[in-house]
Design a protein around this motif. Structure first.
Motif, PDB file in Angstrom:
ATOM      1  N   ARG A  42      15.566  -0.648 -11.019  1.00 19.53           N
ATOM      2  CA  ARG A  42      14.556  -1.488 -10.370  1.00 19.53           C
ATOM      3  C   ARG A  42      14.901  -1.637  -8.896  1.00 19.53           C
ATOM      4  O   ARG A  42      16.020  -1.976  -8.536  1.00 19.53           O
ATOM      5  N   ILE A  43      13.918  -1.382  -8.042  1.00 22.81           N
ATOM      6  CA  ILE A  43      14.090  -1.538  -6.598  1.00 22.81           C
ATOM      7  C   ILE A  43      13.714  -2.977  -6.238  1.00 22.81           C
ATOM      8  O   ILE A  43      12.611  -3.426  -6.550  1.00 22.81           O
ATOM      9  N   PRO A  44      14.611  -3.726  -5.596  1.00 24.37           N
ATOM     10  CA  PRO A  44      14.316  -5.123  -5.242  1.00 24.37           C
ATOM     11  C   PRO A  44      13.176  -5.240  -4.235  1.00 24.37           C
ATOM     12  O   PRO A  44      12.889  -4.302  -3.482  1.00 24.37           O
ATOM     13  N   PHE A  45      12.544  -6.396  -4.217  1.00 26.52           N
ATOM     14  CA  PHE A  45      11.392  -6.645  -3.342  1.00 26.52           C
ATOM     15  C   PHE A  45      11.753  -6.428  -1.875  1.00 26.52           C
ATOM     16  O   PHE A  45      11.017  -5.774  -1.138  1.00 26.52           O
ATOM     17  N   PHE A  46      12.884  -6.954  -1.431  1.00 26.45           N
ATOM     18  CA  PHE A  46      13.274  -6.835  -0.031  1.00 26.45           C
ATOM     19  C   PHE A  46      13.480  -5.369   0.370  1.00 26.45           C
ATOM     20  O   PHE A  46      13.110  -4.956   1.462  1.00 26.45           O
ATOM     21  N   THR A  47      14.031  -4.579  -0.531  1.00 24.96           N
ATOM     22  CA  THR A  47      14.231  -3.158  -0.263  1.00 24.96           C
ATOM     23  C   THR A  47      12.887  -2.450  -0.141  1.00 24.96           C
ATOM     24  O   THR A  47      12.703  -1.594   0.728  1.00 24.96           O
ATOM     25  N   ASN A  48      11.923  -2.809  -0.980  1.00 21.47           N
ATOM     26  CA  ASN A  48      10.585  -2.224  -0.878  1.00 21.47           C
ATOM     27  C   ASN A  48       9.908  -2.593   0.434  1.00 21.47           C
ATOM     28  O   ASN A  48       9.233  -1.764   1.050  1.00 21.47           O
ATOM     29  N   VAL A  49      10.079  -3.829   0.879  1.00 21.65           N
ATOM     30  CA  VAL A  49       9.488  -4.255   2.151  1.00 21.65           C
ATOM     31  C   VAL A  49      10.117  -3.492   3.307  1.00 21.65           C
ATOM     32  O   VAL A  49       9.412  -2.983   4.182  1.00 21.65           O
ATOM     33  N   LEU A  50      11.433  -3.402   3.306  1.00 23.80           N
ATOM     34  CA  LEU A  50      12.136  -2.664   4.353  1.00 23.80           C
ATOM     35  C   LEU A  50      11.740  -1.185   4.332  1.00 23.80           C
ATOM     36  O   LEU A  50      11.550  -0.565   5.382  1.00 23.80           O
ATOM     37  N   ASN A  51      11.577  -0.626   3.167  1.00 23.91           N
ATOM     38  CA  ASN A  51      11.149   0.760   3.018  1.00 23.91           C
ATOM     39  C   ASN A  51       9.756   0.964   3.607  1.00 23.91           C
ATOM     40  O   ASN A  51       9.509   1.938   4.315  1.00 23.91           O
ATOM     41  N   SER A  52       8.860   0.044   3.345  1.00 17.52           N
ATOM     42  CA  SER A  52       7.502   0.113   3.882  1.00 17.52           C
ATOM     43  C   SER A  52       7.513   0.028   5.409  1.00 17.52           C
ATOM     44  O   SER A  52       6.778   0.763   6.090  1.00 17.52           O
ATOM     45  N   MET A  53       8.345  -0.851   5.949  1.00 17.13           N
ATOM     46  CA  MET A  53       8.451  -0.980   7.401  1.00 17.13           C
ATOM     47  C   MET A  53       8.982   0.310   8.029  1.00 17.13           C
ATOM     48  O   MET A  53       8.481   0.757   9.070  1.00 17.13           O
ATOM     49  N   MET A  54       9.968   0.915   7.404  1.00 18.56           N
ATOM     50  CA  MET A  54      10.513   2.179   7.917  1.00 18.56           C
ATOM     51  C   MET A  54       9.483   3.300   7.837  1.00 18.56           C
ATOM     52  O   MET A  54       9.369   4.112   8.760  1.00 18.56           O
ATOM     53  N   SER A  65       7.612  13.807  11.699  1.00 14.74           N
ATOM     54  CA  SER A  65       8.697  13.547  10.761  1.00 14.74           C
ATOM     55  C   SER A  65       8.160  13.493   9.328  1.00 14.74           C
ATOM     56  O   SER A  65       7.101  12.946   9.064  1.00 14.74           O
ATOM     57  N   ASN A  66       8.919  14.086   8.429  1.00 16.75           N
ATOM     58  CA  ASN A  66       8.543  14.025   7.008  1.00 16.75           C
ATOM     59  C   ASN A  66       9.435  13.049   6.254  1.00 16.75           C
ATOM     60  O   ASN A  66       9.545  13.109   5.041  1.00 16.75           O
ATOM     61  N   LYS A  67      10.104  12.160   6.973  1.00 19.92           N
ATOM     62  CA  LYS A  67      10.970  11.175   6.342  1.00 19.92           C
ATOM     63  C   LYS A  67      10.122  10.021   5.818  1.00 19.92           C
ATOM     64  O   LYS A  67       9.472   9.329   6.579  1.00 19.92           O
ATOM     65  N   HIS A  68      10.161   9.843   4.527  1.00 17.08           N
ATOM     66  CA  HIS A  68       9.493   8.723   3.875  1.00 17.08           C
ATOM     67  C   HIS A  68      10.395   8.227   2.759  1.00 17.08           C
ATOM     68  O   HIS A  68      11.154   8.998   2.177  1.00 17.08           O
ATOM     69  N   ASN A  69      10.312   6.959   2.482  1.00 19.69           N
ATOM     70  CA  ASN A  69      11.062   6.329   1.400  1.00 19.69           C
ATOM     71  C   ASN A  69      12.576   6.510   1.548  1.00 19.69           C
ATOM     72  O   ASN A  69      13.290   6.683   0.569  1.00 19.69           O
ATOM     73  N   VAL A  70      13.055   6.464   2.777  1.00 17.84           N
ATOM     74  CA  VAL A  70      14.478   6.646   3.050  1.00 17.84           C
ATOM     75  C   VAL A  70      15.290   5.488   2.471  1.00 17.84           C
ATOM     76  O   VAL A  70      16.327   5.704   1.831  1.00 17.84           O
ATOM     77  N   VAL A  71      14.832   4.274   2.668  1.00 16.47           N
ATOM     78  CA  VAL A  71      15.562   3.100   2.188  1.00 16.47           C
ATOM     79  C   VAL A  71      15.578   3.077   0.661  1.00 16.47           C
ATOM     80  O   VAL A  71      16.628   2.823   0.039  1.00 16.47           O
ATOM     81  N   LYS A  72      14.465   3.388   0.053  1.00 13.20           N
ATOM     82  CA  LYS A  72      14.376   3.416  -1.413  1.00 13.20           C
ATOM     83  C   LYS A  72      15.285   4.501  -1.991  1.00 13.20           C
ATOM     84  O   LYS A  72      15.988   4.278  -2.974  1.00 13.20           O
ATOM     85  N   ALA A  73      15.309   5.662  -1.360  1.00 10.04           N
ATOM     86  CA  ALA A  73      16.157   6.760  -1.836  1.00 10.04           C
ATOM     87  C   ALA A  73      17.637   6.408  -1.707  1.00 10.04           C
ATOM     88  O   ALA A  73      18.432   6.721  -2.601  1.00 10.04           O
ATOM     89  N   ASN A  74      18.015   5.751  -0.619  1.00 10.30           N
ATOM     90  CA  ASN A  74      19.414   5.354  -0.448  1.00 10.30           C
ATOM     91  C   ASN A  74      19.835   4.318  -1.481  1.00 10.30           C
ATOM     92  O   ASN A  74      20.928   4.393  -2.041  1.00 10.30           O
TER      93      ASN A  74
END
Length: 120
Positions: A42-54, A65-74
């Motif tokens: 489960r990906i936490p809410f804060f991580t999803n928000v940060l991922n969306s911002m990135m 750039s083709n970088k998407h969902n970097v925070v979620k992947a990490n």
């Protein structure tokens, strides 16, 4: 004795069908139709928000750039590496090479000796 196999994938539509008795480690919103052995991270809410911002930042300022969902992947890689360190598997199959590199790098940081089957 059957081999213990773990399949790691963020997108379950891209993983190979191995046999049906392996453990599939995936995100919490993914469904796997051919096995009941699924560990959902489960990906936490804060991580999803940060991922969306990135993602918005990359779309706005880095058009090519083709970088998407970097925070979620990490986050996913970190949790999978932690789980694999606690549990022993004979073989680990990854969705793609980038995911394998991310998780292997984290495993190497935690232990000096990583079993060769984890890096295959």
């Amino acid at each position: 004795m059957p081999k213990k196999i773990a399949v790691v994938a963020m997108n379950t539509k891209k993983i190979p069908y191995v046999g049906g008795n392996e453990l599939i480690i995936t995100l919490d919103n993914q469904k796997v139709w051919y096995t009941a052995n699924t560990k959902q991270i489960r990906i936490p809410f804060f991580t999803n928000v940060l991922n969306s911002m990135m993602n918005n930042f990359f779309d706005t300022f880095m058009k090519r750039s083709n970088k998407h969902n970097v925070v979620k992947a990490n986050y996913f890689s970190k949790q999978v590496a932690r789980y694999l360190l606690k549990n022993n598997y004979d073989q680990v199959v990854f969705e793609n090479e980038q995911l394998r590199k991310n998780i292997s790098r984290r495993l190497e940081k935690k232990t000096a000796t990583v079993p060769e089957t984890l890096l295959a």
